[in-house]
Design an enzyme around this catalytic site. Sequence first.
Site, PDB file in Angstrom:
ATOM      1  N   GLY A  26       0.831  -1.204   0.000  1.00  0.00           N
ATOM      2  CA  GLY A  26       0.000   0.000   0.000  1.00  0.00           C
ATOM      3  C   GLY A  26       0.861   1.248   0.000  1.00  0.00           C
ATOM      4  O   GLY A  26       1.922   1.281  -0.615  1.00  0.00           O
ATOM      5  N   HIS A 108       5.238   1.930  12.503  1.00  0.00           N
ATOM      6  CA  HIS A 108       4.468   2.632  13.534  1.00  0.00           C
ATOM      7  C   HIS A 108       4.397   1.670  14.726  1.00  0.00           C
ATOM      8  O   HIS A 108       4.280   0.461  14.551  1.00  0.00           O
ATOM      9  CB  HIS A 108       3.070   2.974  13.006  1.00  0.00           C
ATOM     10  CG  HIS A 108       2.159   3.631  14.014  1.00  0.00           C
ATOM     11  ND1 HIS A 108       2.589   4.611  14.895  1.00  0.00           N
ATOM     12  CD2 HIS A 108       0.842   3.444  14.284  1.00  0.00           C
ATOM     13  CE1 HIS A 108       1.565   4.995  15.646  1.00  0.00           C
ATOM     14  NE2 HIS A 108       0.501   4.302  15.301  1.00  0.00           N
TER      15      HIS A 108
END
Length: 332
Positions: A26, A108
């Site tokens: 993505g 993250h």
Amino acid sequence: MAKIYYEADADLGVLKGRTVGIIGFGSQGHAHAQNLHDSGVDVVVGLYPGSKSWAKVQEAGLKVGTVDEVAQTADVIMILVPDQVQKQVYDDHIAPHLTPGKTLMFAHGFNIHFNRILAPEGVDVSMIAPKGPGHLVRRVYTEGGAVPALVAVHQDATEGALATALAYGKGIGSTRSGILETTFREETETDLFGEQAILCGGLTQMIKNAFETLIEAGYQPESAYFETFHEVKLIVDLMYEGGMAKMRDSISDTAEYGDYTRGPRVSPPAQKAEMKKILDEIQSGQFAREWILENQAGQPHFKALRRINAEHPIETVGEEVRGMMAWLKQGK
Ligand code: NAD
Ligand code: MG
């Protein structure tokens, strides 16, 4: 002072003879995979069977396999699927292949910091988090620059976790502009706070309030849009380039006086108190629990909010006004 790593602090040789598996293609995935490949790193992309991205990966000249296949062959595994599906993808398709000495990476810290993903002891766990969206990570790299990044080590089983993470960071280009050392906790909490309090939540709410105030007072929606929405970027660009000082140098004295005298009234102390509450909810795990449960329930509240916000008049007026600005269409 915070520690910042540059080109000379990272050795791409650390990845020689090792395969890097990128899970997901993505926003971040396509950029990391292509940048690493162009930097000479052996990359293979992991997707779920039947993923639409399969052809895209092959078109980009990269190797592709199922997540299981990639987790099995890769020495370094970077998880770049959405945060809310990472736990399931990890439990079902990655964990079974995590033999000692491998490296598990994230962009993250959410799933590690909030204990959603528990990596086995013999595995290095680290983070390289570019401070920009994926298309920018890719574009700036091809132009010879780089989006800066954060690095953190959560688990150092091999005593080489930092060196591996920095080599990865160099492979995506980030040492060209600098990689700032942080921790999973700091990255996770500040990232969530930033997007909630100012970057996404704070800013959009402020713009909506200002737009509605003008509309309710009878001004033309197009004028309201220009004044309260369109010009935000022009002001932010000046601050980005040269701080608040550069912005205040560029605006009129009238605007600057209004800035100092009226600004504090739209951002009263109560607003900062609310920001502190939002930070408390992030630190205590309350926000994480809410978002995890929301996903388990199939996102009913999230989807309703998405629809309600998409229907706000500022979006229809905005589309019409942006249609007048030819230069905006080039980026589409
Ligand atoms: P994304 O939504 O753009 O991409 C997700 C990819 O994962 C897609 O290719 C999708 O097909 C695939 N995917 C979705 N569900 C899957 C499943 N069940 N199994 C396998 N693959 C699946 O995600 P993104 O924005 O690139 O985020 C990836 C990570 O990078 C997150 O941890 C995010 O917090 C972090 N990050 C994102 C940005 C950003 O600007 N987008 C910036 C910094 C860090
Ligand atoms: Mg963020």
